[in-house]
Design an enzyme around this catalytic site. Structure first.
Site, mmCIF file in Angstrom:
data_model
loop_
_atom_site.group_PDB
_atom_site.id
_atom_site.type_symbol
_atom_site.label_atom_id
_atom_site.label_comp_id
_atom_site.label_asym_id
_atom_site.label_seq_id
_atom_site.Cartn_x
_atom_site.Cartn_y
_atom_site.Cartn_z
ATOM 1 N N GLU A 240 -0.873 -9.157 -0.579
ATOM 2 C CA GLU A 240 -2.319 -9.376 -0.445
ATOM 3 C C GLU A 240 -2.996 -9.435 -1.817
ATOM 4 O O GLU A 240 -3.942 -10.196 -2.023
ATOM 5 C CB GLU A 240 -2.930 -8.291 0.443
ATOM 6 C CG GLU A 240 -2.434 -8.431 1.889
ATOM 7 C CD GLU A 240 -2.995 -7.372 2.818
ATOM 8 O OE1 GLU A 240 -2.596 -6.206 2.668
ATOM 9 O OE2 GLU A 240 -3.841 -7.711 3.661
ATOM 10 N N GLU B 63 3.530 -5.126 7.536
ATOM 11 C CA GLU B 63 2.677 -4.066 8.094
ATOM 12 C C GLU B 63 2.892 -3.825 9.580
ATOM 13 O O GLU B 63 2.842 -2.691 10.052
ATOM 14 C CB GLU B 63 1.193 -4.394 7.859
ATOM 15 C CG GLU B 63 0.711 -4.202 6.441
ATOM 16 C CD GLU B 63 0.880 -5.428 5.560
ATOM 17 O OE1 GLU B 63 1.705 -6.303 5.894
ATOM 18 O OE2 GLU B 63 0.180 -5.511 4.544
ATOM 19 N N ALA C 266 0.847 -1.199 0.000
ATOM 20 C CA ALA C 266 0.000 0.000 0.000
ATOM 21 C C ALA C 266 0.880 1.246 0.000
ATOM 22 O O ALA C 266 2.021 1.202 0.460
ATOM 23 C CB ALA C 266 -0.888 -0.010 1.238
ATOM 24 N N GLY D 62 0.432 -4.993 1.131
ATOM 25 C CA GLY D 62 -0.679 -5.006 0.176
ATOM 26 C C GLY D 62 -0.307 -5.682 -1.129
ATOM 27 O O GLY D 62 -1.165 -6.267 -1.804
#
Ligand code: TC6
Length: 677
Positions: A102, A122, A60, A99
Site C-alpha cells: 500500500e 490481509e 503493517a 501495508g
C-alpha cells in the site's frame, strides 16, 4: 528506522525495521516526517522509497492490531506520499506485502527487482488492505484483477505485476535496483497519482466473483468485505472509497475472526521455538535421508524430501511392495504436473533423487532414517535394533509412529539420544503438520535438527512429548469415544458429523473414520463383535475404500446415510438394552469438542505440549480446524473456560466414569484465566 540519503537531486528514503520492515509506529512517523521534509527542501526534485535488508516491507505491524492506535496511522502516511508534489518512486525488492504494498501504491511509480513478490495478504489475517489498497489497486490493474489478488491474498511475482500494470519497470537485478530507481526518479518531472484515476466495472463482476468463490469464502467475514470495498472503488471518488474501506477495516480488525487468524499467524511461528534450547544450537547436517517402508506414509514422507532436493534411499522387504510404492510416488508427482504445478523436468529431477532398495545396509550412509512401517511395537523395536548396527554414528533415527512410545522404541538402540519421532499426517506429501516427538533422552541438537528440517521441507513442526497418540491423536480419543457412544444413545452419524461441519471442520468424526479406514486397528476377527467398529468391519464396511463405512458412497465418493448402518446401530442398542433418546446438538458439541479441550488441558498440564498455542497449530495443520476459530485452546478461551467446564459438568453422567475434569482447566476457569498465555 528511517534513513535518508541525498543522491544529487533525488532523496532516497530507506525503511529499516528487521526482520521484515513491519510498518510500526516508528517507521510510520519517520516516513511521514521524511516526506514532509522533502516537500520543503528545494534541493529535492524526486523521492525514492525502498526497504533496507531482505525486503521492501512485510506490511503493517500485526502486533499493533487490537491495541490502542498510535498515530500517524498508515492510511494518512500513504495519502501523504501520494499527495507529494515531487514524484515518488517505490523501489521494491524481496517482498512488498499488505501495508508495504500500500505504501508502494501511494508512490507515483513503482520499479521492482525481478525476484520480488507483491501481494495483499490481509484477508488471511481476517482484515482487508485498509491503507487505500482496496481503492488504489483496482485503479491500477482493474477491478477483476484486484479482486483476485485481494480476496486470495496470494502474492504475485514482479514479472506478472509488470504485465498487470502494477509496476512500471522491472530492474535488472536486486543489486542494481537502487541505482536504477534513482535514475528513473531523475527522469520524472511531475507526480502521477493513482487516486486521480477512475476505474469502472459491471455490477455483475462482483456478484459473479462472489458466486465463483462461494465455497472458499463461506462463513468468512473478510473476503466479503474485500469485495464490497473493491466495488466501492468503482463507484466512489478515492476519499469516499477510503472512508468505506476504513469502516469495513475497523469492523474486521475488532472482530473475532481476525483475532483468531492473527493468533494462528503468531502461534505457527511460536511453535517453531523450543523452550530451554539455545537459539544458536548447532544443527546436524542432513544430506541423505533413508525411509523404511514404501507404503502410503513412507512414500508420502519421501516425496517431501525429494521435492526439496534431498536424496532418499527407500527400503522395503519385497520387490513388489517397493515397485508399488515407487509407482505411487511417480503417479502422485505426475498428477501434480498434470495440474500445471510441476514441470515434467521437476518430476524427473525428484524421482532421480530416489534410490529404491531391498538392502537395509544401504541406509549406512544416511544422516536421518525414518521408519514408516505399521504400528507394532515389536516390529518397530526389531527395526531400530537393526538400524543401531547399520546407521553411522550421529545419524538421527526417527519413527513415524502415530501413537507408540518413542522412549520404548529408543531402548532397542544403544543411542537413545539420536532417536526421535517425526509424525507426519496423511497424505504426508500434502499435510503440513509434523509432530516432532521428543523422547526422554532425545539430544537437544537432534530435536532442533528435526524441527529445522521439517521447516526446510515446507512443513509446520510442533514439539510433542511422549504419550499415547501425542498431541493430536490423543485429543481424538475422547472425541471418538463420545461420538461412538452418542450413536448408541440415539444420535446418527449424520447428526454428529453435521455439528462438526457446521462448526467449520472439513468433516466430522464418522466421515473422518470412513476416509482413514474404519478397519484401522481392527482385530480382523469377523466373529468377535464387541463394538460398532467390529460390526461394520465384519460386514466389509471398511470406509470409503469399500464404498461403505458409516455411510454408503457412490463412485464419486459422495456419501449418503446408510440403512444398513442404522440397522447395525439398532441391533447394538437392543443388545445393550439401550432405549434411544433424542440427542441435542449442544450435547454433541460438549461431548465431542469440549472433551477435546479437556484433554488438551491435560496435555498442557503434563508438559506434552509446550504451550496452548502449539495445540492449536496441531489442530489447524493436522486436522483442518477452521483457522478463523483459532484452534481448540484459543476457541475455549474465547467462549470462556467456565462455559466449557459448565458444559462438561452438564453432561458428566453421559461422559461416563472414565471422564475426569482436567485440573488445569478447572483451575484456570475458576481463576478466570485463559489456557493460552
Ligand atoms: C497489513 O499490512 C494491514 C494493512 C492495513 C493497515 C491499515 N508484523 O514469517 P517469518 C514477524 S496486515 C509483525 O518467520 P519469513 C514474525 O512474527 C500485514 N511481525 O519470516 C517473526 O517473528 P519472530 C500484512 C511480523 O522470512 C518474524 O517477523 N502482511 C510481521 O519466513 C519473521 O517472520 C502480512 O500478512 C508483521 N507484518 O517470512 C505478511 N511479519 O521471529 C506477514 C512477520 O519473533 N508476514 N513478522 O517469530 C509474512 O507472511 C512473513 O513473515 C514474510 C517473511 C513472508 C514477510
Amino acid at each position: 528506522m528511517i534513513e535518508t540519503k541525498q543522491h544529487d537531486d533525488v532523496l532516497e528514503i530507506v525503511m529499516t525495521n528487521p526482520p521484515v520492515n513491519a510498518l510500526g509506529a516508528g517507521v510510520r512517523t519517520g516516513l511521514s516526517e521524511a516526506i514532509a521534509k522533502a516537500q520543503a527542501n528545494p534541493a529535492v526534485k524526486a523521492i525514492v522509497i525502498r526497504g533496507g535488508g531482505k525486503m521492501f516491507s512485510g506490511g503493517a505491524d500485526i502486533t499493533e492490531f487490537g491495541k490502542p492506535p498510535v498515530g500517524p496511522m498508515l492510511p494518512e502516511v500513504v495519502d501523504a506520499i501520494e499527495a507529494s508534489d515531487k514524484p515518488v518512486v517505490a523501489a521494491i525488492h524481496g517482498m512488498a506485502l499488505g501495508g508495504g504494498l500500500e505504501v508502494a501504491l501511494g508512490a507515483h511509480y513503482r520499479i521492482a527487482a525481478p525476484k520480488a513478490k507483491l501481494g495483499l495478504p490481509e484477508v488471511l489475517l481476517g482484515i482487508l488492505p485498509g491503507a487505500g489498497g482496496t481503492q488504489r489497486l483496482p485503479r491500477l490493474i482493474g477491478a477483476e484483477a484486484a479482486l483476485g489478488m485481494i480476496v486470495s491474498g496470494s502474492p504475485i511475482p514482479a514479472t506478472k505485476a509488470a504485465q498487470a500494470g502494477l509496476i512500471d519497470r522491472l530492474a535488472e537485478s536486486d543489486e542494481t535496483l537502487g541505482d536504477e530507481a534513482i535514475a528513473f526518479a531523475r527522469t520524472l518531472d511531475a507526480p502521477r497519482r493513482t487516486g486521480d484515476r477512475t476505474v469502472s466495472a459491471d455490477a455483475g463482476v462482483f456478484e459473479k466473483f462472489a458466486a465463483d468463490n462461494a465455497r472458499k469464502i463461506k462463513g468468512l467475514d473478510a473476503p466479503k468485505a474485500c469485495i464490497e470495498a473493491v466495488k466501492a472503488a468503482t463507484e466512489l471518488p478515492l476519499d469516499q472509497g477510503q472512508q468505506k474501506e476504513r469502516a469495513l477495516f475497523m469492523q474486521l480488525v475488532t472482530g473475532e475472526q481476525s483475532k483468531a487468524l492473527r493468533h494462528v499467524f503468531f502461534a505457527e511461528r511460536t511453535a517453531a521455538k523450543i523452550d530451554g534450547l539455545p537459539r544458536d544450537i548447532q544443527l546436524r547436517p542432513i544430506r541423505q535421508v533413508g525411509v523404511i517402508g514404501a507404503g502410503t506414509m513412507g512414500g508420502g514422507i519421501s516425496m517431501n524430501f525429494l521435492s526439496a532436493g534431498i536424496p532418499v534411499t527407500i527400503v522395503e522387504m519385497a520387490q513388489e511392495a517397493l515397485d508399488r510404492g515407487t509407482g505411487v510416488m511417480r503417479k502422485n508427482y505426475e498428477a501434480t504436473a498434470a495440474k500445471g504445478r510441476l514441470t515434467p523436468e521437476q518430476v524427473e529431477k525428484a524421482m532421480s533423487l530416489l534410490t529404491p532398495t531391498l538392502d537395509f545396509g544401504a541406509l549406512a550412509h544416511c544422516d536421518l532414517i525414518i521408519e514408516a512401517v505399521y504400528e507394532n511395537m515389536d516390529v518397530k523395536k526389531e527395526i531400530f535394533a537393526k538400524l543401531d548396527g547399520i546407521a553411522k554414528p550421529g545419524a538421527m533415527l526417527a519413527s513415524n509412529t502415530s501413537y507408540l512410545s518413542i522412549d520404548e522404541i529408543a531402548t532397542a538402540t544403544k543411542r537413545p539420544q539420536d532417536v526421535l519421532g517425526l509424525h507426519f499426517f496423511s497424505p504426508a506429501n500434502v499435510m503440513k503438520l509434523v509432530e516432532v516427538v521428543r523422547g526422554a533422552k532425545t539430544a537437544p541438537d537432534a530435536l532442533a535438527t528435526g524441527m529445522a528440517l521439517a521447516q526446510k521441507i515446507g512443513k509446520v513442526p510442533v514439539v510433542s512429548g511422549v504419550c499415547y497418540g501425542f498431541i493430536g491423536n490423543r485429543m481424538l480419543i475422547p472425541r471418538q469415544t463420545n461420538a461412538n457412544a452418542l450413536l448408541l444413545e440415539g444420535a446418527t452419524p449424520e447428526q454428529v458429523d453435521r455439528v462438526h461441519t457446521a462448526f467449520g471442520m472439513p468433516m466430522g468424526p464418522f466421515q473422518m473414520a470412513d476416509l482413514a479406514g474404519v478397519d484401522i486397528g481392527w482385530h480382523r476377527d469377523p466373529e468377535r463383535i464387541e463394538s460398532l467398529q467390529d460390526a461394520l468391519c465384519a460386514q466389509g464396511r471398511w470406509g470409503q475404500k469399500k464404498q461403505a463405512g458409516f455411510y454408503d458412497y457412490d463412485e464419486k465418493r459422495k456419501p449418503t446415510p446408510s440403512p444398513v448402518v442404522a440397522q447395525i446401530i439398532d441391533d447394538f442398542r437392543a443388545k445393550a438394552g439401550i432405549t434411544p433418546r433424542s440427542i441435542s446438538d449442544d450435547e454433541i458439541m460438549v461431548r465431542t469438542l469440549y472433551t477435546m479441550v479437556n484433554e488438551g488441558a491435560d496435555i498442557l498440564a503434563e508438559g506434552i505440549a509446550q504451550r496452548a498455542s502449539d495445540i492449536d497449530v496441531v489442530w489447524n495443520y493436522g486436522y483442518g480446524w477452521p483457522r478463523h476459530k483459532g484452534g481448540p485452546m484459543f476457541w475455549a478461551d474465547q467462549i470462556g473456560l467456565d462455559t466449557v467446564v459448565d458444559g462438561l459438568k452438564r453432561y458428566e453422567t453421559a461422559l461416563g466414569g472414565d471422564f475426569t475434569l482436567s485440573p488445569l482447566l478447572a483451575k484456570r476457569a475458576a481463576e478466570g484465566k485463559p489456557l493460552d498465555r
